[in-house]
Design a protein around this motif. Structure first.
Motif, PDB file in Angstrom:
ATOM      1  N   PRO A   3     -16.690  23.092 -85.322  1.00  0.00           N
ATOM      2  CA  PRO A   3     -18.064  23.587 -85.190  1.00  0.00           C
ATOM      3  C   PRO A   3     -18.103  25.091 -85.486  1.00  0.00           C
ATOM      4  CG  PRO A   3     -17.434  22.259 -83.289  1.00  0.00           C
ATOM      5  CD  PRO A   3     -16.188  22.480 -84.093  1.00  0.00           C
ATOM      6  N   SER A   4     -19.258  25.579 -85.881  1.00  0.00           N
ATOM      7  CA  SER A   4     -19.409  27.006 -86.160  1.00  0.00           C
ATOM      8  C   SER A   4     -19.282  27.800 -84.861  1.00  0.00           C
ATOM      9  CB  SER A   4     -20.763  27.280 -86.807  1.00  0.00           C
ATOM     10  OG  SER A   4     -21.796  27.100 -85.854  1.00  0.00           O
ATOM     11  N   GLU A   6     -21.404  29.870 -83.721  1.00  0.00           N
ATOM     12  CA  GLU A   6     -22.691  29.800 -83.020  1.00  0.00           C
ATOM     13  C   GLU A   6     -22.829  28.490 -82.250  1.00  0.00           C
ATOM     14  OE1 GLU A   6     -22.320  30.581 -86.322  1.00  0.00           O
ATOM     15  OE2 GLU A   6     -22.533  32.738 -85.991  1.00  0.00           O
ATOM     16  N   GLU A   7     -22.383  27.377 -82.852  1.00  0.00           N
ATOM     17  CA  GLU A   7     -22.438  26.078 -82.154  1.00  0.00           C
ATOM     18  C   GLU A   7     -21.533  26.091 -80.927  1.00  0.00           C
ATOM     19  OE1 GLU A   7     -23.303  22.897 -85.732  1.00  0.00           O
ATOM     20  OE2 GLU A   7     -21.313  23.829 -85.628  1.00  0.00           O
ATOM     21  N   ALA A  10     -23.150  28.049 -78.157  1.00  0.00           N
ATOM     22  CA  ALA A  10     -24.222  27.246 -77.544  1.00  0.00           C
ATOM     23  C   ALA A  10     -23.637  26.196 -76.607  1.00  0.00           C
ATOM     24  CB  ALA A  10     -25.079  26.594 -78.630  1.00  0.00           C
ATOM     25  N   ILE A  11     -22.552  25.561 -77.011  1.00  0.00           N
ATOM     26  CA  ILE A  11     -21.883  24.575 -76.147  1.00  0.00           C
ATOM     27  C   ILE A  11     -21.400  25.259 -74.871  1.00  0.00           C
ATOM     28  CG2 ILE A  11     -19.816  23.132 -75.927  1.00  0.00           C
ATOM     29  CD1 ILE A  11     -20.198  22.492 -78.973  1.00  0.00           C
ATOM     30  N   HIS A  14     -23.996  25.926 -72.328  1.00  0.00           N
ATOM     31  CA  HIS A  14     -24.479  24.723 -71.652  1.00  0.00           C
ATOM     32  C   HIS A  14     -23.697  24.477 -70.350  1.00  0.00           C
ATOM     33  CE1 HIS A  14     -26.605  20.919 -71.526  1.00  0.00           C
ATOM     34  NE2 HIS A  14     -25.468  20.279 -71.330  1.00  0.00           N
ATOM     35  N   ALA A 106     -15.816  20.630 -76.658  1.00  0.00           N
ATOM     36  CA  ALA A 106     -16.018  20.618 -78.112  1.00  0.00           C
ATOM     37  C   ALA A 106     -14.792  19.983 -78.758  1.00  0.00           C
ATOM     38  CB  ALA A 106     -16.213  22.040 -78.624  1.00  0.00           C
TER      39      ALA A 106
END
Length: 193
Positions: A3-4, A6-7, A10-11, A14, A106
């Motif tokens: 994943p990037s 940024e992703e 975001a994870i 959360h 992730a």
């Protein structure tokens, strides 16, 4: 595919808070409740993880392989591989551990080393080596990486992404020291058994 950045941030957001408001409260934060719920799901896959550890034991018979699952503390399954301990200078011992972490947050993993120095049974110093892996331990690291990739389809988290600062509180790790590594794997990578 990794994943990037940024992703991944975001994870991490959360499951970890950007403040420490819940540190003095008795009830858990919504983020920690999500984290615990995810761990409860992932613990149902513990037999799969143990099968991977057994594969590592067969592939690395000269090493001791240990399980390091610290549910509700770390965001990962952990494999600890202990090569033979090397004696140095009288009663001082250096101990290397090759650590493979598979994130539960992730589809990423990391392999790094921890060098600990003991005087007798007293831990004098612990140092984490994210990269480069010492040459004499690279073969072990490669075996761990291969098993995680083949068994879980996870990808290695690049060091430059792992070291990305995140403004999150991950257990005792606080901004500005917190990185994606801490959020996705462990806030105390040098604190291993």
């Amino acid at each position: 595919m990794t994943p990037s950045t940024e992703e991944l941030i975001a994870i991490a957001r959360h499951y970890w808070r950007a403040d420490d408001l819940y540190d003095s409260r008795t009830e858990p934060s919504p983020e920690f409740e999500r984290f615990e719920a995810l761990w409860n799901e992932k613990l149902k896959e513990l037999d799969r993880w143990r099968a991977l550890l057994n594969q590592l034991r067969r592939a690395l018979p000269e090493c001791t392989v240990g399980d390091y699952v610290a549910a509700s503390v770390n965001g990962c399954f952990g494999a600890l591989v202990y090569p033979l301990r090397e004696e140095v200078l009288q009663r001082t011992q250096l101990s290397w551990t090759v650590v493979g972490y598979l994130s539960i947050l992730a589809p990423v993993y990391t392999v790094h080393c921890v060098r600990r120095e003991f005087v007798g049974t007293h831990l004098k110093n612990s140092q984490v080596f994210l990269e480069p892996i010492p040459l004499e331990l690279q073969g072990i690291a490669d075996v761990i990486a291969q098993r995680i990739e083949e068994d879980y389809g996870a990808t290695a988290l690049p060091l430059e992404v792992a070291q990305t600062p995140v403004s999150l509180y991950v257990h005792f790790m606080k901004p500005p020291q917190t990185t994606l590594f801490h959020a996705l794997f462990s806030s105390e990578p040098g604190n291993i058994p």
